[in-house]
Write a protein that holds these residues in place. Structure first.
Motif, PDB file in Angstrom:
ATOM      1  N   GLY A 151     -11.069  -4.582  -5.461  1.00  0.00           N
ATOM      2  CA  GLY A 151     -11.407  -3.993  -4.172  1.00  0.00           C
ATOM      3  C   GLY A 151     -10.686  -2.686  -3.919  1.00  0.00           C
ATOM      4  N   ARG A 152     -10.961  -2.079  -2.784  1.00  0.00           N
ATOM      5  CA  ARG A 152     -10.372  -0.795  -2.419  1.00  0.00           C
ATOM      6  C   ARG A 152      -8.885  -0.954  -2.110  1.00  0.00           C
ATOM      7  NH1 ARG A 152     -13.775   1.457   2.408  1.00  0.00           N
ATOM      8  NH2 ARG A 152     -12.192   3.105   2.189  1.00  0.00           N
ATOM      9  N   GLY A 153      -8.148   0.136  -2.291  1.00  0.00           N
ATOM     10  CA  GLY A 153      -6.731   0.143  -1.927  1.00  0.00           C
ATOM     11  C   GLY A 153      -5.835  -0.531  -2.933  1.00  0.00           C
ATOM     12  N   HIS A 154      -6.334  -0.746  -4.176  1.00  0.00           N
ATOM     13  CA  HIS A 154      -5.537  -1.504  -5.136  1.00  0.00           C
ATOM     14  C   HIS A 154      -4.614  -0.638  -5.978  1.00  0.00           C
ATOM     15  CE1 HIS A 154      -9.058  -0.281  -7.559  1.00  0.00           C
ATOM     16  NE2 HIS A 154      -8.212  -0.276  -8.570  1.00  0.00           N
ATOM     17  N   ARG A 155      -4.738   0.694  -5.874  1.00  0.00           N
ATOM     18  CA  ARG A 155      -3.940   1.541  -6.770  1.00  0.00           C
ATOM     19  C   ARG A 155      -2.588   1.929  -6.189  1.00  0.00           C
ATOM     20  NH1 ARG A 155      -6.312   3.161 -11.284  1.00  0.00           N
ATOM     21  NH2 ARG A 155      -8.548   2.880 -11.494  1.00  0.00           N
ATOM     22  N   GLY A 156      -2.505   2.087  -4.896  1.00  0.00           N
ATOM     23  CA  GLY A 156      -1.252   2.519  -4.300  1.00  0.00           C
ATOM     24  C   GLY A 156      -0.526   1.383  -3.623  1.00  0.00           C
ATOM     25  N   GLY A 157       0.416   1.737  -2.761  1.00  0.00           N
ATOM     26  CA  GLY A 157       1.200   0.731  -2.063  1.00  0.00           C
ATOM     27  C   GLY A 157       0.690   0.459  -0.665  1.00  0.00           C
ATOM     28  N   ASP A 158      -0.600   0.710  -0.422  1.00  0.00           N
ATOM     29  CA  ASP A 158      -1.174   0.492   0.900  1.00  0.00           C
ATOM     30  C   ASP A 158      -1.070  -0.977   1.265  1.00  0.00           C
ATOM     31  OD1 ASP A 158      -2.656   0.319   3.183  1.00  0.00           O
ATOM     32  OD2 ASP A 158      -4.562   0.891   2.283  1.00  0.00           O
ATOM     33  N   ARG A 159      -0.290  -1.262   2.301  1.00  0.00           N
ATOM     34  CA  ARG A 159      -0.056  -2.647   2.682  1.00  0.00           C
ATOM     35  C   ARG A 159      -1.343  -3.348   3.071  1.00  0.00           C
ATOM     36  NH1 ARG A 159       4.310  -4.758   7.220  1.00  0.00           N
ATOM     37  NH2 ARG A 159       3.870  -6.977   6.983  1.00  0.00           N
ATOM     38  N   HIS A 160      -2.321  -2.604   3.577  1.00  0.00           N
ATOM     39  CA  HIS A 160      -3.553  -3.221   4.063  1.00  0.00           C
ATOM     40  C   HIS A 160      -4.700  -3.112   3.060  1.00  0.00           C
ATOM     41  CE1 HIS A 160      -1.518  -3.645   7.874  1.00  0.00           C
ATOM     42  NE2 HIS A 160      -1.223  -2.359   7.859  1.00  0.00           N
ATOM     43  N   GLY A 161      -4.413  -2.592   1.861  1.00  0.00           N
ATOM     44  CA  GLY A 161      -5.453  -2.457   0.847  1.00  0.00           C
ATOM     45  C   GLY A 161      -5.973  -3.808   0.399  1.00  0.00           C
ATOM     46  N   LYS A 162      -7.262  -3.882   0.116  1.00  0.00           N
ATOM     47  CA  LYS A 162      -7.878  -5.151  -0.295  1.00  0.00           C
ATOM     48  C   LYS A 162      -7.320  -5.649  -1.619  1.00  0.00           C
ATOM     49  CE  LYS A 162     -10.672  -5.607   3.199  1.00  0.00           C
ATOM     50  NZ  LYS A 162     -10.460  -6.710   4.173  1.00  0.00           N
ATOM     51  N   GLY A 163      -6.854  -4.716  -2.473  1.00  0.00           N
ATOM     52  CA  GLY A 163      -6.291  -5.128  -3.741  1.00  0.00           C
ATOM     53  C   GLY A 163      -5.014  -5.931  -3.611  1.00  0.00           C
ATOM     54  N   ASN A 164      -4.373  -5.874  -2.441  1.00  0.00           N
ATOM     55  CA  ASN A 164      -3.183  -6.689  -2.200  1.00  0.00           C
ATOM     56  C   ASN A 164      -3.528  -8.097  -1.741  1.00  0.00           C
ATOM     57  OD1 ASN A 164      -1.206  -4.598  -2.685  1.00  0.00           O
ATOM     58  ND2 ASN A 164      -1.963  -3.636  -0.805  1.00  0.00           N
ATOM     59  N   GLU A 165      -4.807  -8.340  -1.500  1.00  0.00           N
ATOM     60  CA  GLU A 165      -5.246  -9.630  -0.971  1.00  0.00           C
ATOM     61  C   GLU A 165      -6.191 -10.366  -1.913  1.00  0.00           C
ATOM     62  OE1 GLU A 165      -7.053  -8.680   2.741  1.00  0.00           O
ATOM     63  OE2 GLU A 165      -5.189  -7.947   3.654  1.00  0.00           O
ATOM     64  N   ARG A 166      -6.668  -9.663  -2.937  1.00  0.00           N
ATOM     65  CA  ARG A 166      -7.623 -10.292  -3.849  1.00  0.00           C
ATOM     66  C   ARG A 166      -7.477  -9.661  -5.230  1.00  0.00           C
ATOM     67  NH1 ARG A 166     -12.227 -13.073  -2.082  1.00  0.00           N
ATOM     68  NH2 ARG A 166     -13.680 -13.661  -3.752  1.00  0.00           N
ATOM     69  N   GLY A 167      -7.464 -10.485  -6.262  1.00  0.00           N
ATOM     70  CA  GLY A 167      -7.327  -9.940  -7.607  1.00  0.00           C
ATOM     71  C   GLY A 167      -7.494 -11.005  -8.668  1.00  0.00           C
ATOM     72  N   LEU A 168      -7.369 -10.564  -9.904  1.00  0.00           N
ATOM     73  CA  LEU A 168      -7.442 -11.476 -11.048  1.00  0.00           C
ATOM     74  C   LEU A 168      -6.041 -11.736 -11.566  1.00  0.00           C
ATOM     75  CD1 LEU A 168     -10.417  -9.937 -13.083  1.00  0.00           C
ATOM     76  CD2 LEU A 168     -10.495 -11.836 -11.465  1.00  0.00           C
ATOM     77  N   LEU A 169      -5.674 -12.998 -11.660  1.00  0.00           N
ATOM     78  CA  LEU A 169      -4.462 -13.387 -12.373  1.00  0.00           C
ATOM     79  C   LEU A 169      -4.871 -13.703 -13.809  1.00  0.00           C
ATOM     80  CD1 LEU A 169      -2.290 -15.701 -10.073  1.00  0.00           C
ATOM     81  CD2 LEU A 169      -1.719 -13.437 -10.953  1.00  0.00           C
ATOM     82  N   VAL A 170      -4.281 -12.983 -14.746  1.00  0.00           N
ATOM     83  CA  VAL A 170      -4.548 -13.216 -16.159  1.00  0.00           C
ATOM     84  C   VAL A 170      -3.229 -13.677 -16.766  1.00  0.00           C
ATOM     85  CG1 VAL A 170      -5.423 -12.236 -18.300  1.00  0.00           C
ATOM     86  CG2 VAL A 170      -6.265 -11.385 -16.096  1.00  0.00           C
ATOM     87  N   GLY A 596       7.205 -14.869 -16.919  1.00  0.00           N
ATOM     88  CA  GLY A 596       6.022 -14.260 -16.335  1.00  0.00           C
ATOM     89  C   GLY A 596       6.253 -13.889 -14.887  1.00  0.00           C
ATOM     90  N   VAL A 597       6.166 -12.605 -14.547  1.00  0.00           N
ATOM     91  CA  VAL A 597       6.382 -12.164 -13.175  1.00  0.00           C
ATOM     92  C   VAL A 597       5.606 -10.870 -12.935  1.00  0.00           C
ATOM     93  CG1 VAL A 597       8.530 -10.994 -13.869  1.00  0.00           C
ATOM     94  CG2 VAL A 597       8.113 -11.487 -11.452  1.00  0.00           C
ATOM     95  N   ILE A 598       5.021 -10.762 -11.763  1.00  0.00           N
ATOM     96  CA  ILE A 598       4.283  -9.563 -11.356  1.00  0.00           C
ATOM     97  C   ILE A 598       4.139  -9.622  -9.839  1.00  0.00           C
ATOM     98  CG2 ILE A 598       1.990 -10.608 -11.567  1.00  0.00           C
ATOM     99  CD1 ILE A 598       2.922  -6.992 -12.576  1.00  0.00           C
ATOM    100  N   THR A 599       3.942  -8.480  -9.196  1.00  0.00           N
ATOM    101  CA  THR A 599       3.671  -8.453  -7.762  1.00  0.00           C
ATOM    102  C   THR A 599       2.335  -7.780  -7.507  1.00  0.00           C
ATOM    103  OG1 THR A 599       4.726  -6.304  -7.359  1.00  0.00           O
ATOM    104  CG2 THR A 599       6.144  -8.260  -7.226  1.00  0.00           C
ATOM    105  N   THR A 600       1.853  -7.949  -6.276  1.00  0.00           N
ATOM    106  CA  THR A 600       0.731  -7.139  -5.807  1.00  0.00           C
ATOM    107  C   THR A 600       1.222  -5.698  -5.671  1.00  0.00           C
ATOM    108  OG1 THR A 600       1.355  -7.791  -3.555  1.00  0.00           O
ATOM    109  CG2 THR A 600      -0.449  -9.012  -4.602  1.00  0.00           C
ATOM    110  N   PRO A 601       0.309  -4.712  -5.599  1.00  0.00           N
ATOM    111  CA  PRO A 601       0.756  -3.310  -5.530  1.00  0.00           C
ATOM    112  C   PRO A 601       1.692  -3.012  -4.364  1.00  0.00           C
ATOM    113  CG  PRO A 601      -1.569  -3.404  -6.067  1.00  0.00           C
ATOM    114  CD  PRO A 601      -1.158  -4.807  -5.749  1.00  0.00           C
ATOM    115  N   ASP A 602       1.550  -3.716  -3.234  1.00  0.00           N
ATOM    116  CA  ASP A 602       2.428  -3.451  -2.093  1.00  0.00           C
ATOM    117  C   ASP A 602       3.778  -4.160  -2.216  1.00  0.00           C
ATOM    118  OD1 ASP A 602       1.781  -6.096  -1.555  1.00  0.00           O
ATOM    119  OD2 ASP A 602       0.753  -5.679   0.341  1.00  0.00           O
ATOM    120  N   GLN A 603       3.982  -4.919  -3.281  1.00  0.00           N
ATOM    121  CA  GLN A 603       5.233  -5.617  -3.588  1.00  0.00           C
ATOM    122  C   GLN A 603       5.585  -6.703  -2.557  1.00  0.00           C
ATOM    123  OE1 GLN A 603       7.244  -1.463  -4.608  1.00  0.00           O
ATOM    124  NE2 GLN A 603       8.568  -3.131  -5.236  1.00  0.00           N
TER     125      GLN A 603
END
Length: 660
Positions: A151-170, A596-603
């Motif tokens: 979704g939108r907003g997944h590249r930066g640290g936008d706290r409200h970006g959709k990429g911080n709320e939905r994604g693929l865990l691989v 194994g550790v990772i965060t969403t873009p907004d950390q």
């Protein structure tokens, strides 16, 4: 050294060296480079070399003591108020529970057996799911992992970006525990059991989303799928599937023993194959391993899985080409369900722990450790900018040079090319071509004089200055510069800066970042109460915190005679590279590894894996088909269930960035 010096733990099968070379070891280099006390404290000379190599005084290692002085103590756990670590560390423990700092929440998200799709076959707590069921369920023994935002907003640290709320865990699944995977354990091996074990390994791709209640859930997805031990694969690069060494009695398929991983700049996932030798064996009394098989630890029993008794695919005498199809990097496009996974052979073949990817001068750079006692650290550098290859329809992973590291006495280091026709790797010396060099990567590294290491595991690159870190989990104490103890039961972390800060460079300067262990057993350890042992997983967040995950062997965990009673269960810590302050963030349940550790873009959301809770330990017992809960019952604590590896979701109660 204290009189209470611990006994070096008994080796697990994957820890026994198969390196017959007389190459110098890291311990010998360290011993020659510095006095022992200076090396353990960071090293005045090494620090100076590190700064002269292009680093700032801020980024330089903590200096060692002058002659006759005592080494300075490490910063206390609550110091460094203006540093990167903004949480109060948790204490060590040996209980069957998971603990995080005050002010943080934990949710168990996708334990082993969770259906990949919400309408998939449900997990059965008596382990009676079939192989076909397991192909549609999250695998066992979670390991390396990445979050791909959607979704939108997944590249930066936008706290409200959709990429911080939905994604693929691989996520990778390193191996399986057959006592827990099957209702009757591994008493008798069958074809169905082999297929279920293969389905429980490999890689799971799961779509997850955060609901309005703040809880994360697995959701229906067109991307969700499994890549497992029976999935068709292709080969690319100098070694193709038509190579004579790869010919076998079955089509090319499967990725196995996937430990850590990597992520390319173009958005694909690199699953790395570690102890592939463990699954092969034979009942043929006349079979003997050849030189290549010996160098990779292939023998007639493997790690005792006995798959060869039920499937000829795993019989190394009857089907010897199959073993050569493993030990590679497998590239998977998580957003293309139709893609056939590709084994990228230009990056070499060894028991690869992971592939830490960075970019320099537009080129792909991938660092890897060969996780066996006495083996090496590698780097692959693309031959031109990766975007140029992609525009031309080529894979950047098929075009570049593989190198292996040599650590020198003076704190310098060199990347030695593993290229046919260069140095020792000539036709006259018995090397046929580049494909031969890559199939025999370990032997090629032996030939050029690489430095033997204490089980090199994960690597991480600091986003602030491009310094590279490698965890050396433990080892027999190689007589080399980069190994400060003989033996080395606790491990340590080494870091280096490439010449000119350019990760494509062929030389570097190195130092020891931290010596792990317990000061009660080794007075040279300066960790205070933030002690830990056997560092394994490493990862930098965007703020520059180094997250350290531990993998103390279950033959040592919690045992005073092994020097691990005060360290407790395996843990995850955070380090400030500038101040060297370290704090313990998480402690896991009994028998488990944290990996194994990772965060969403907004950390603000962190995903962490807990692997093999309840595995057999000398301290707590051994699970059986009759009582799989003998060591642990985490995370379900079902009186009729069994322990399950799982992915955690960690958030702050105030919604802030993790660790800050």
């Amino acid at each position: 050294m204290s009189e209470k010096r611990p006994v070096f733990p008994e080796f697990d099968p994957d820890e026994v060296s198969s390196n017959p070379s007389d190459n110098r070891s890291f311990g010998d280099v360290v011993a020659t480079r510095l006095s022992r006390r200076a090396a353990l404290a960071g090293g005045t000379a090494a620090a100076a070399a590190f700064v002269m190599a292009g680093g700032s005084a801020q980024a330089a290692p903590r200096r060692g003591p002058a002659a006759g002085e005592e080494p300075a103590a490490a910063p206390a756990a609550e110091s460094g108020r203006h540093g990167l670590l903004g949480f109060r560390q948790v204490e060590t423990h040996d209980r069957d529970e998971l603990v995080v700092p005050e002010g943080y929440r934990v949710q168990v998200l996708i334990p082993w057996g969770t259906p990949i799709q919400p309408d998939g076959p449900r997990w059965l707590k008596d382990a009676s799911n079939s192989a076909a069921d397991q192909e549609q369920q999250v695998g066992m023994h979670h390991d390396g992992m990445h979050y791909f935002p959607l979704g939108r907003g997944h590249r930066g640290g936008d706290r409200h970006g959709k990429g911080n709320e939905r994604g693929l865990l691989v996520l990778n699944h390193e191996y399986i525990d057959q006592q827990i995977l099957f209702p009757d354990g591994d008493e008798e091996m069958t074809g169905e059991k082999v297929d279920k074990a293969l389905a429980a390994q490999g890689v799971s791709i799961v779509e997850v989303a955060r609901g309005k209640d703040g809880q994360w859930r697995r959701v229906k997805s067109r991307y969700a799928r499994k890549v497992h031990g029976n999935t068709p694969v292709t080969f690319s690069g100098p070694v193709t599937e038509k190579h004579p060494a790869l010919q076998a009695g079955n089509r090319p398929m499967g990725t196995l023993n996937n430990c850590s991983m990597g992520v390319t700049p173009w958005g694909t996932y690199l699953a790395c194959e570690e102890n592939f030798n463990s699954y092969f064996g034979t009942e043929d009394p006349d079979w003997e391993p050849d030189t290549l098989q010996k160098r990779y630890g292939v023998d007639n029993v493997g790690f005792g899985y006995n798959w060869h008794t039920a499937s000829e695919r795993w019989d190394v005498a009857a089907n010897p080409g199959e073993v050569n199809r493993f030990g590679w990097i497998t590239e998977i496009d998580p957003k293309d369900p139709r893609q056939t996974p590709v084994k990228r052979t230009a990056l070499g073949r060894f028991k690869r722990e992971g592939c830490m990817v960075t970019e320099a001068r537009g080129r792909f750079v991938g660092y890897s450790g060969d996780d066996q006692d006495g083996d090496y650290v590698y780097k692959f550098v693309g031959d031109r900018p990766w975007r140029e290859h992609r525009r031309a329809g080529r894979s950047p992973l098929d075009h570049g040079r593989l190198h292996v590291a040599r650590y020198n006495d003076d704190g310098s280091g060199d990347w030695l090319p593993l290229v046919h026709g260069e140095g020792e790797l000539t036709t006259e010396n018995g090397w046929k071509d580049q494909a031969d060099v890559l199939i025999r990567t370990r032997e090629a590294a032996d030939a050029v004089g690489a430095t033997r290491m204490d089980r090199p595991e994960w690597l991480a690159v600091n986003p602030k200055n491009k310094d590279v870190y490698v965890s050396l989990t433990n080892g027999s104490g190689w007589d080399s510069a980069a190994t400060p103890r003989d033996p080395n039961p606790y491990g340590h972390i080494v870091r280096w800066r490439e010449k000119g800060g350019d990760n494509t460079a062929t030389s570097f300067h190195w130092d020891i970042f931290v010596l792990a262990g317990d000061p009660a057993y080794d007075e040279e350890v300066k960790l205070g109460d933030n002690l830990f042992g056997s560092p394994d997983g490493l990862w930098f967040d965007a703020d520059g915190r180094l997250w350290i995950q531990t993998d103390v062997s279950n033959s040592s965990q919690n045992l005073p005679e092994k020097g691990y009673d005060n360290i407790g269960n395996n843990a995850m810590l955070a380090a400030d590279p500038r101040t060297r302050e370290i704090r313990r963030f998480l402690v896991g349940p009994r028998g488990a590894e944290i990996t194994g550790v990772i965060t969403t873009p907004d950390q603000r959301t962190m995903f962490v894996n807990v692997q093999h809770p309840g595995e057999a330990t000398e301290a707590w017992g051994e699970p059986t088909p009759q009582n799989p809960r003998d060591v642990s019952n985490w995370p379900d604590f079902d009186p009729e269930g069994r322990p399950r590896s799982a992915t955690l979701v960690i958030t702050r109660e105030d919604g802030g960035r993790i660790g800050a």
